[in-house]
Motif scaffolding. Structure first.
Motif, PDB file in Angstrom:
ATOM      1  N   ARG A  30      37.957  51.666  46.073  1.00 41.28           N
ATOM      2  CA  ARG A  30      39.246  50.987  46.278  1.00 41.28           C
ATOM      3  C   ARG A  30      39.678  51.055  47.741  1.00 41.28           C
ATOM      4  O   ARG A  30      40.144  50.051  48.306  1.00 41.28           O
ATOM      5  CB  ARG A  30      40.294  51.630  45.364  1.00 41.28           C
ATOM      6  CG  ARG A  30      41.675  51.003  45.457  1.00 41.28           C
ATOM      7  CD  ARG A  30      42.626  51.650  44.464  1.00 41.28           C
ATOM      8  NE  ARG A  30      43.972  51.129  44.566  1.00 41.28           N
ATOM      9  CZ  ARG A  30      44.991  51.525  43.803  1.00 41.28           C
ATOM     10  NH1 ARG A  30      44.795  52.453  42.872  1.00 41.28           N
ATOM     11  NH2 ARG A  30      46.192  50.996  43.964  1.00 41.28           N
TER      12      ARG A  30
ATOM     13  N   ASP B   2      43.006  46.892  47.749  1.00 42.21           N
ATOM     14  CA  ASP B   2      43.522  46.779  46.384  1.00 42.21           C
ATOM     15  C   ASP B   2      43.208  45.437  45.728  1.00 42.21           C
ATOM     16  O   ASP B   2      42.809  45.383  44.558  1.00 42.21           O
ATOM     17  CB  ASP B   2      45.040  46.991  46.379  1.00 42.21           C
ATOM     18  CG  ASP B   2      45.423  48.459  46.447  1.00 42.21           C
ATOM     19  OD1 ASP B   2      44.523  49.307  46.659  1.00 42.21           O
ATOM     20  OD2 ASP B   2      46.626  48.752  46.288  1.00 42.21           O
ATOM     21  N   ASP B   3      43.398  44.342  46.458  1.00 36.11           N
ATOM     22  CA  ASP B   3      43.185  43.029  45.846  1.00 36.11           C
ATOM     23  C   ASP B   3      41.753  42.878  45.364  1.00 36.11           C
ATOM     24  O   ASP B   3      41.510  42.445  44.219  1.00 36.11           O
ATOM     25  CB  ASP B   3      43.527  41.924  46.839  1.00 36.11           C
ATOM     26  CG  ASP B   3      45.020  41.809  47.100  1.00 36.11           C
ATOM     27  OD1 ASP B   3      45.802  42.420  46.344  1.00 36.11           O
ATOM     28  OD2 ASP B   3      45.407  41.129  48.074  1.00 36.11           O
TER      29      ASP B   3
ATOM     30  N   ALA C  97      40.308  42.860  41.425  1.00 34.31           N
ATOM     31  CA  ALA C  97      39.572  41.633  41.108  1.00 34.31           C
ATOM     32  C   ALA C  97      38.181  41.973  40.578  1.00 34.31           C
ATOM     33  O   ALA C  97      37.674  41.317  39.661  1.00 34.31           O
ATOM     34  CB  ALA C  97      39.468  40.744  42.338  1.00 34.31           C
TER      35      ALA C  97
ATOM     36  N   SER D  53      33.958  41.539  46.959  1.00 32.97           N
ATOM     37  CA  SER D  53      34.574  42.085  48.178  1.00 32.97           C
ATOM     38  C   SER D  53      34.017  41.494  49.455  1.00 32.97           C
ATOM     39  O   SER D  53      34.686  41.505  50.496  1.00 32.97           O
ATOM     40  CB  SER D  53      34.383  43.602  48.221  1.00 32.97           C
ATOM     41  OG  SER D  53      33.015  43.937  48.422  1.00 32.97           O
TER      42      SER D  53
END
Length: 504
Positions: free
Chosen positions: A410, A415-416, A420, A447
């Motif tokens: 993380r 965070d996004d 996801a 990512s």
């Protein structure tokens, strides 16, 4: 099943005829493999078949521990089969394949029911297999292990990695999931509880009640539960309209209210987890609390909790853990038992998320505190969450270091991207199974970052990582020790209890 060898089962040759197709001789039907080749449990599951549905109809007498009835499997052959195995510890009375009597043999103590149908099954053929049986589960062992629990509390078919074979014949590996109808007749005054929705409860004959349950989503065999005994059963609906069924053993004593104060919050906790992982994946929710076990297990739609987990009061972190498994372990199951991190690391991280939601320590604080709690020379760091070995499958490191690995991920991706990744894993693997390399690839895809080194460090390298899960060096973390988050003691107690049980 544990790994074992099998010998002395000759091929069924009578009636097998070579067929020429376009001038090439097709292979004669062959026996299905006795297992799927899992690295920890090579003979778990069976080769050559895919079970679509189980219809289990049983009568159970708690006083004598006598279990009798039939299981009907709707299965498809995935190869031409001269014979096939089912995982089963009890003694079969008869077997029908496609409505014809089949030859069968119960292997002594290895949990295999070997079935030779009257005619070979052809690849792609779907048929019924009806197994009738009458036995005492507590007297049967597989490789010396007893997976059935029987006592004053009644009976429990609840365990991991295997429990199904003590009450129904199956393809007992998480890679072969199916739907279920389970009907259990028990003496009046006893509840009979399993997964899914209670579709009917009737007085079946004088002194007996039959409970009929249905599970409509793909479900692994070890997640299918058998609970019979004296329980208080409560039925209601969740705020979004799903059946919510809970049950509490009549012998919970002073811990009854603590158990209720925990389990009855399941819809609230599931709604919170859904905001993190995606929609709740199943048709019902609930939980069972029993004195018959000390551990807890994430049985699909209705986890089973040991009474011991509530002796110190309410334990909502445990509810968060077992219900996080409804996503990680149940909806998306592990592809091999060596991939256990995909279950336990994620459920442990859900405890961190819930604790933060409750104001009892942030995910960052909990992960860093866990990291700081173990000295560099602690044996904890010698267990690899990504492949802990059968003997360490439920070691505390799989839980705690597994959760630290997710916090490290993380921090690395943000965070996004992190959430996801979790939600896309659920969406793309729903109803199936996955392995760690697939999760790694998905994390990199979502990512856009190279993550191989991170996963290698946290999951597959012995020793304490130089950087903590929040990116701080070990020296810096030691110099700036964090105050212990309020929920940490409860989380650690849960994990130690699970590890001490040698399971879950």
């Amino acid at each position: 099943m544990r790994g074992r060898g099998r010998a002395g089962l000759g091929l069924v040759a009578a009636g097998v005829v070579s067929v020429l197709v376009a001038g090439v001789a097709s292979a004669a039907p062959q026996p299905g493999a006795p297992g799927v080749g899992d690295p920890y449990y090579p003979n778990a599951g069976n080769g050559g078949t895919d079970v679509l549905h189980y219809d289990i109809r049983l009568t159970y007498q708690p006083d004598s521990d006598r279990l009798a009835g039939t299981t009907t499997l709707l299965l498809t052959a995935t190869q031409d089969l001269s014979r096939f195995d089912l995982d089963f510890a009890l003694k079969a009375k008869s077997v029908l394949v496609g409505n014809e009597a089949a030859t069968f043999a119960n292997q002594n103590g290895d949990g295999e029911l070997v079935i030779t149908p009257a005619h070979p099954l052809l690849k792609g053929q779907t048929t019924t297999v009806v197994v009738a049986y009458d036995d005492t589960p507590s007297t049967e062992a597989v490789d010396g292990l007893h997976g059935w629990k029987h006592g004053a509390f009644g009976a429990l078919g609840v365990d991991e990695p295997q429990s199904a074979q003590w009450w129904f014949p199956s393809n007992d590996h998480p890679t072969d999931k199916a739907t279920y109808d389970v009907s259990i007749e028990a003496p009046d005054g006893n509840a009979a509880i399993t997964n899914g929705t209670l579709v009917r409860k009737t007085q079946s004959r004088a002194g007996w009640t039959r409970w009929n349950w249905r599970s409509t989503k793909p479900q692994a065999t070890y997640l299918t539960s058998f609970v019979v005994g004296k329980y208080e059963v409560n039925q209601s609906t969740t705020p979004d309209g799903k059946p919510f069924i809970t049950a509490y053993g009549s012998d919970l004593g002073d811990s009854l209210y603590a158990a209720k104060a925990s389990v009855e919050r399941t819809p609230e906790i599931d709604a919170f987890l859904a905001a993190q992982f995606g929609p709740f994946p199943f048709e019902a929710e609930g939980g069972v609390v029993t004195s018959g076990i000390t551990f807890s297990l994430e049985n699909q739609t209705r986890p089973t909790y040991g009474l011991k987990n509530f002796v110190a009061g309410a334990n909502t972190t445990l509810i968060a853990h077992e219900n996080a498994h409804q996503w990680f372990g149940d909806n998306v199951s592990l592809g091999k038992w060596s991939d256990i991190w995909l279950n336990e690391g994620f459920a442990s991280y859900a405890e961190y998320l819930w604790s933060e939601h409750e104001g009892e320590g942030t995910t960052a604080e909990l992960a860093q505190y866990a990291y700081d709690s173990y000295a560099a020379d602690d044996a904890f760091w010698q267990v690899l969450p990504g492949d802990p070995g059968e003997e360490n499958q439920f070691d505390g490191a799989v839980y705690d270091r597994g959760a630290m690995a997710l916090q490290a991920l993380r921090i690395t991706v943000g965070d996004d991207a992190f959430f996801a990744i979790l939600q896309k894993w659920q969406a793309t693997k729903a109803g199936g199974h996955g392995v760690i390399p697939e999760f790694e690839a998905l994390a990199e895809q979502v990512s856009g970052k190279p993550l191989q080194a991170l996963f290698q460090t946290w999951l597959f390298t012995k020793g304490k990582p130089a950087l903590g899960p929040n990116g701080a060096s070990a020296a810096r973390a030691a110099a700036h020790a964090l105050v212990k988050p309020k929920s940490f003691d409860q989380i650690r107690a849960n994990h130690r209890m699970l590890a001490a049980a040698g399971e879950r």
